[in-house]
Scaffold this active site. Structure first.
Site, PDB file in Angstrom:
ATOM      1  N   ALA A 259      91.512  -0.182  33.065  1.00 38.17           N
ATOM      2  CA  ALA A 259      90.292  -0.968  33.279  1.00 38.17           C
ATOM      3  C   ALA A 259      89.076  -0.057  33.439  1.00 38.17           C
ATOM      4  CB  ALA A 259      90.463  -1.859  34.510  1.00 38.17           C
ATOM      5  N   PRO A 260      87.908  -0.477  32.921  1.00 44.57           N
ATOM      6  CA  PRO A 260      87.602  -1.780  32.302  1.00 44.57           C
ATOM      7  C   PRO A 260      87.921  -1.873  30.817  1.00 44.57           C
ATOM      8  CG  PRO A 260      85.604  -0.503  32.507  1.00 44.57           C
ATOM      9  CD  PRO A 260      86.683   0.332  33.132  1.00 44.57           C
ATOM     10  N   GLY A 261      88.499  -0.824  30.216  1.00 41.94           N
ATOM     11  CA  GLY A 261      89.073  -0.959  28.888  1.00 41.94           C
ATOM     12  C   GLY A 261      88.332  -0.329  27.731  1.00 41.94           C
ATOM     13  N   GLY A 262      87.274   0.434  28.002  1.00 39.03           N
ATOM     14  CA  GLY A 262      86.538   1.068  26.909  1.00 39.03           C
ATOM     15  C   GLY A 262      87.409   1.997  26.087  1.00 39.03           C
ATOM     16  N   LYS A 263      88.213   2.802  26.761  1.00 35.88           N
ATOM     17  CA  LYS A 263      89.089   3.736  26.037  1.00 35.88           C
ATOM     18  C   LYS A 263      90.267   2.994  25.401  1.00 35.88           C
ATOM     19  CE  LYS A 263      87.831   7.337  29.317  1.00 35.88           C
ATOM     20  NZ  LYS A 263      87.130   6.388  30.225  1.00 35.88           N
ATOM     21  N   ASP A 281      96.641  -1.523  35.031  1.00 36.73           N
ATOM     22  CA  ASP A 281      95.723  -1.246  36.127  1.00 36.73           C
ATOM     23  C   ASP A 281      96.276  -1.920  37.372  1.00 36.73           C
ATOM     24  OD1 ASP A 281      92.760  -0.018  36.316  1.00 36.73           O
ATOM     25  OD2 ASP A 281      92.999  -1.590  37.824  1.00 36.73           O
ATOM     26  N   ASP A 308     100.915  -0.263  39.620  1.00 32.56           N
ATOM     27  CA  ASP A 308     100.458   0.888  40.394  1.00 32.56           C
ATOM     28  C   ASP A 308     100.892   2.154  39.662  1.00 32.56           C
ATOM     29  OD1 ASP A 308      99.981   2.945  42.167  1.00 32.56           O
ATOM     30  OD2 ASP A 308     100.969   1.996  43.875  1.00 32.56           O
ATOM     31  N   ASP A 326      93.624   8.338  32.447  1.00 38.48           N
ATOM     32  CA  ASP A 326      92.196   8.450  32.760  1.00 38.48           C
ATOM     33  C   ASP A 326      92.072   8.153  34.255  1.00 38.48           C
ATOM     34  OD1 ASP A 326      89.411   8.808  32.002  1.00 38.48           O
ATOM     35  OD2 ASP A 326      89.197   6.669  32.424  1.00 38.48           O
ATOM     36  N   CYS A 379      86.009  11.511  34.770  1.00 39.86           N
ATOM     37  CA  CYS A 379      84.559  11.544  34.544  1.00 39.86           C
ATOM     38  C   CYS A 379      83.884  12.303  35.689  1.00 39.86           C
ATOM     39  CB  CYS A 379      83.978  10.131  34.407  1.00 39.86           C
ATOM     40  SG  CYS A 379      84.249   9.058  35.836  1.00 39.86           S
TER      41      CYS A 379
END
Length: 430
Positions: A259-263, A281, A308, A326, A379
């Protein structure tokens, strides 16, 4: 009362008192108050956030009993007023002062006189106001000048020399470009570039990711191009994660912190909507975001599930061709998009992040087939969460070898700060 300044004030108060994320608070208040100049609102909100420590340093010198004597209502209005006076050349001085007093009369009535007095004192003294003495305390000087929490300055000084650090801090305060990822399930890059230009946008190819397009212009998410799923807003650094994972058609891929799912959706597009992507997630409500985005983009090969990531799913051992971790992180690489991150306190929870990241990476590594690929990304610009976690993992998991690692930086790459490490599992284990 000026609706633009009112919207800015309410947004900043949501961030200050409710710990709301700046982008969400801003979008919420804009939708609620319908300001007639969204550009002004965004400039004022992000300007105050990006320079908060600098503004507070000046306010502390101008208020008789210091900044600690102020409550959040009047302090927020003072920050807004001084930012307009000191940084927004397009705003007349009388407008900045008068509109700040109007805000004070509405939201902290008995402090209107104080607000008026402090702002007029700033106008009289702003030429005399100086930053802290660099020779006496360089960390405090850099903290106030670039408005970052001192511990972040100390952290980065351990890795970078001071000249490079100043470039990094300045880049973290710059406004990032609007970047989108074209969806090649629905459109090719050249065609989307042409369509954007036809609608009056300035558009050009990115430099880090092959799927990136930089766009200038407003209302991008209101266009039919967006609604039809032809593109997704995403920074080039984030796009590069999917490129380095390099998924192939028909493979099984696991995205364990999706989440939120861009990748996740970027991976699906690269797989041409074939194969199987298991997107996990811990929070079910966040997975709904992935499902909605997949529907908009025309993607059908993503399966979402609540899980988890620190736990091992025994049913998926050695079932995945590629696994993406990520990991949740301190987020220090995205300060230019979420300036509130610059003022995070270094808490015990933050110090425990590398331990959690290592647990997720270790649990997820079991899903990789022999010869398969494991990618770890964050990030952040914190070696403890990046190289430190990878090195600890590789020391205990000798079946994996590091193929490539990248630390993207805003002052070097023009992207968010992102760490990406590609690891390969020994094929001889088959």
């Amino acid at each position: 009362m000026d609706v633009n300044r009112k919207t800015s004030y309410l947004t900043l108060m949501d961030i200050e008192t409710k710990k709301a994320y700046s982008n969400l608070a801003l979008n919420h208040q804009i939708a609620l108050n319908k300001p007639n100049s969204q550009g002004f609102v965004r400039e004022l909100v992000y300007g105050v956030l990006e320079n908060k420590l600098t503004l507070d340093y000046y306010i502390d010198q101008l208020v008789k009993d210091g900044i600690k004597s102020l409550k959040s209502h009047e302090l927020t209005i003072l920050r807004m007023g001084i930012y307009q006076l000191g940084y927004m050349n397009s705003v007349p001085e009388y407008a900045a002062v008068n509109e700040s007093v109007v805000l004070a009369k509405r939201y902290c009535r008995y402090k209107a006189g104080l607000v008026n007095g402090v702002l007029r004192e700033y106008l009289n003294k702003k030429i005399q106001l100086r930053l802290p003495d660099r020779h006496e305390d360089e960390i405090r000087y850099l903290s106030v000048k670039y408005s970052y929490a001192p511990w972040i300055i100390e952290l980065w000084l351990e890795t970078y020399d001071v000249d490079f650090l100043e470039e990094l801090l300045a880049a973290g305060n710059a406004t990032p470009p609007t970047t989108i990822r074209f969806n090649w399930l629905k459109v090719m890059k050249k065609d989307l570039l042409d369509k954007l230009k036809e609608k009056g946008y300035e558009a050009e190819e990115g430099s880090v990711s092959k799927n990136a397009i930089h766009v200038k212009g407003s209302g991008l998410l209101d266009t039919e191009l967006y609604k039809m799923g032809m593109f997704t807003p995403q920074d080039e650094s984030s796009m590069l994660v999917a490129e380095k994972l390099d998924p192939k058609h028909g493979e099984t891929v696991m995205d364990v912190c999706a989440a939120p799912g861009g990748k996740t959706t970027a991976i699906a597009e690269r797989m041409n909507n074939t194969g199987r992507i298991i997107a996990s997630d811990i929070y079910r409500r966040k997975l709904d975001l992935i499902d909605r985005e997949a529907k908009r983009l025309g993607i059908t090969n993503i399966e979402t599930r609540s899980w988890d990531a620190t736990r091992v799913d025994s049913s998926m051992i050695q079932k995945a061709d590629r696994v993406l971790v990520d990991a949740p992180c301190s987020g220090l690489g995205v300060a230019r998009r979420k300036p509130e991150i610059k003022y995070k306190e270094r808490t015990s929870d933050m110090d425990l992040l590398p331990k959690k990241q290592l647990a997720i990476l270790s649990a997820s590594s079991g899903y990789v087939k022999p010869g398969g690929t494991l990618v770890y990304s964050t990030c952040t610009i914190n070696p403890e969460e990046n190289e430190g976690v990878v090195n600890a993992f590789l020391k205990k998991n000798t079946t994996f070898k590091k193929e490539e690692s990248i630390q993207l930086l805003p002052n070097v790459n023009g992207t968010d700060g992102f760490y990406i490490c590609v690891m390969k599992k020994d094929v001889s284990l088959i």
